[in-house]
Design a protein around this motif. Structure first.
Motif, short mmCIF file in Angstrom:
data_model
loop_
_atom_site.label_atom_id
_atom_site.label_comp_id
_atom_site.label_asym_id
_atom_site.label_seq_id
_atom_site.Cartn_x
_atom_site.Cartn_y
_atom_site.Cartn_z
N HIS A 18 -14.86 119.34 151.28
CA HIS A 18 -14.07 118.18 151.70
C HIS A 18 -14.94 117.07 152.30
O HIS A 18 -15.04 116.89 153.48
N GLY A 20 -16.36 112.70 151.39
CA GLY A 20 -16.18 111.49 150.58
C GLY A 20 -14.75 110.98 150.58
O GLY A 20 -13.91 111.46 151.33
N GLU A 21 -14.49 109.96 149.75
CA GLU A 21 -13.14 109.42 149.64
C GLU A 21 -12.86 108.97 148.22
O GLU A 21 -13.72 108.41 147.55
N HIS A 22 -11.66 109.22 147.76
CA HIS A 22 -11.19 108.75 146.47
C HIS A 22 -9.73 108.42 146.63
O HIS A 22 -8.91 109.30 146.79
N PRO A 30 -10.22 113.25 149.12
CA PRO A 30 -11.66 113.16 149.41
C PRO A 30 -12.58 113.13 148.19
O PRO A 30 -13.65 112.57 148.26
N GLU A 31 -12.20 113.73 147.08
CA GLU A 31 -13.08 113.83 145.91
C GLU A 31 -12.28 113.53 144.65
O GLU A 31 -11.10 113.87 144.56
N TRP A 33 -12.23 115.02 141.75
CA TRP A 33 -11.67 116.21 141.10
C TRP A 33 -10.34 116.61 141.72
O TRP A 33 -9.49 117.21 141.05
N GLY A 138 -7.35 114.24 152.57
CA GLY A 138 -8.32 115.30 152.80
C GLY A 138 -7.79 116.42 153.65
O GLY A 138 -8.11 117.59 153.43
#
Length: 188
Positions: A18, A20-22, A30-31, A33, A138
Motif C-alpha cells: 500500500h 503511492g496514489e492512483h 494507492p496503486e 492494479w 488505500g
C-alpha cells in the motif's frame, strides 16, 4: 509487434503493497492494479480458502471475532445466544442437528469501513464476500489485505480474492492472495 495486455503477478510482503496514489472519480486507490481488482462492475469479490473442514471454519470465525473491528452473527437457532453464540455450537447445529438441516447462519466482520460477509453453505470452502464499492481508498485496500492475512493465518491455508462465482474453479483468476507459509501477498 502489437501490444499485449498480459497480467503480471507481483509478490511482496503485506506491508509493501500500500504505497503511492492512483485516483479515479471519487475513489483514490494507492496503486493502479487496485483499480483493476476493485473495478465497480456490479459484482462482489469473494475471499476464499479452499479444501477446508469445520476445524478451519471455526478457527477463522474465532480469529475474526478477536481481530476485526466489529463482528455480527445472525442465526435461526433459538437454543443459542442470539448475539454471541459459540462458533462451535453454530456449526454443530448447522451441520449435525436435524433441526439445523436446510438452514444457515450469517457472519459479518468489519475491518475499518469494509464489511466482509459469509453465509456458510458447506465446510469444504470458506467464502466471504466484499463489495468493491466499499474499497474507496488505500485504507479500504489495507482492510482487504488485513482480512486476507487474518483468515490465511487462522486457517493455515492460502487465502484468495477472486471475482464472484457460485463455486471456485481453478481456472478463475486470483486477484490477490496471501500465503501464510511464506508471508507473501501476491496480486495481478
Amino acid at each position: 509487434m502489437g501490444e499485449t495486455n498480459a497480467r503480471v503477478r507481483v509478490e511482496s510482503t503485506h506491508e509493501d503493497v500500500h504505497v503511492g496514489e492512483h485516483c479515479t472519480r471519487a475513489r483514490c486507490l494507492p496503486e493502479p492494479w487496485m483499480c483493476d481488482v476493485f473495478h465497480l462492475d456490479g459484482s462482489l469479490r469473494d475471499v476464499r480458502v479452499l479444501d477446508t473442514t469445520r476445524v478451519e471454519w471455526i478457527a477463522v470465525l474465532e480469529r475474526l471475532r478477536v481481530a476485526a473491528d466489529e463482528t455480527e452473527v445472525e442465526h435461526p437457532y433459538p437454543q443459542l445466544d442470539p448475539a454471541h453464540p459459540a462458533v462451535t455450537d453454530l456449526f454443530r447445529i448447522w451441520a449435525d442437528d436435524p433441526e439445523g438441516q436446510g438452514t444457515t447462519f450469517s457472519f459479518r466482520a468489519r475491518f475499518g469501513t469494509v464489511w466482509f460477509f459469509a453465509l456458510p453453505y458447506d465446510e469444504e470452502e470458506i467464502e466471504f464476500s466484499v463489495w468493491p464499492e466499499d474499497v474507496l481508498d488505500g485504507a479500504g485496500v489495507d482492510a482487504v489485505l488485513r482480512f486476507l492475512v487474518e483468515i490465511a493465518t487462522a486457517s493455515r491455508r492460502r487465502a484468495l480474492l477472486t471475482g464472484e462465482v457460485v463455486r471456485y474453479d481453478p481456472g478463475l483468476p486470483t486477484l490477490i492472495s496471501h500465503d501464510p507459509a511464506t508471508g507473501l501477498t501476491s496480486h495481478i
